[in-house]
Design a protein around this motif. Structure first.
Motif, PDB file in Angstrom:
ATOM      1  N   TRP A  91       0.781  -1.193  -0.019  1.00 14.32           N
ATOM      2  CA  TRP A  91      -0.087  -0.048  -0.029  1.00 14.32           C
ATOM      3  C   TRP A  91       0.991   1.080  -0.081  1.00 14.32           C
ATOM      4  N   GLU A  92       1.792   1.336   0.993  1.00 19.60           N
ATOM      5  CA  GLU A  92       2.568   2.399   0.852  1.00 19.60           C
ATOM      6  C   GLU A  92       3.411   2.723  -0.475  1.00 19.60           C
ATOM      7  N   ALA A  93       3.697   1.646  -1.178  1.00 18.93           N
ATOM      8  CA  ALA A  93       4.299   1.725  -2.543  1.00 18.93           C
ATOM      9  C   ALA A  93       3.404   2.211  -3.533  1.00 18.93           C
ATOM     10  N   ASN A  94       2.250   1.767  -3.162  1.00 17.54           N
ATOM     11  CA  ASN A  94       1.129   2.137  -4.296  1.00 17.54           C
ATOM     12  C   ASN A  94       0.943   3.969  -4.099  1.00 17.54           C
ATOM     13  N   LEU A  95       0.841   4.050  -2.717  1.00 17.14           N
ATOM     14  CA  LEU A  95       0.499   5.411  -2.402  1.00 17.14           C
ATOM     15  C   LEU A  95       1.773   6.475  -3.067  1.00 17.14           C
ATOM     16  N   LEU A  96       2.911   6.038  -2.652  1.00 15.17           N
ATOM     17  CA  LEU A  96       3.868   6.635  -3.255  1.00 15.17           C
ATOM     18  C   LEU A  96       4.013   6.936  -4.869  1.00 15.17           C
ATOM     19  N   ARG A  97       3.755   5.795  -5.518  1.00 18.27           N
ATOM     20  CA  ARG A  97       3.340   6.073  -6.975  1.00 18.27           C
ATOM     21  C   ARG A  97       2.436   6.864  -7.323  1.00 18.27           C
TER      22      ARG A  97
END
Length: 109
Positions: A91-97
């Motif tokens: 989720w964190e990676a998706n939010l950063l993208r």
């Protein structure tokens, strides 16, 4: 990494079950009577919660004479915690993208 069954997460979501699990983790093996003492529920209610936790392998029990001792199952808890950490990382990676995409779009307008 094994994904926990949704029922495991539902079992952990109940505040009383969570408290029972915390007590077992902090104090080690306990009887239902010992677990019920600090809780605002009856011993029979604690037993029902222990059974629900046991069904999902979060708690195990053994007989000692006439008593039944319950303990937390750390490996099952660790599996669930690892899965949750993996989901959080995704989720964190998706939010950063998404944030980067939003910032790029804002700069091109």
């Amino acid at each position: 990494m094994t994904r926990p069954q949704p029922q495991v997460l539902a079992a952990l979501a109940d505040p009383t079950r969570w408290h029972v699990l915390q007590l077992l983790a902090e104090r080690g093996e306990q009887t239902a009577t010992q677990l019920a003492a600090p809780l605002p529920v009856s011993r029979p209610a604690v037993i029902k919660h222990l059974i629900a936790l046991q069904q999902h392998d979060l708690v195990s029990s053994r007989r000692l004479g006439r008593a039944r001792l319950y303990s937390a199952n750390p490996s099952r808890l660790a599996e669930t915690a690892q899965w949750m950490a993996s989901v959080a990382t995704t989720w964190e990676a998706n939010l950063l993208r998404l944030k980067a995409l939003a910032e790029d779009t804002r700069h091109t307008e």
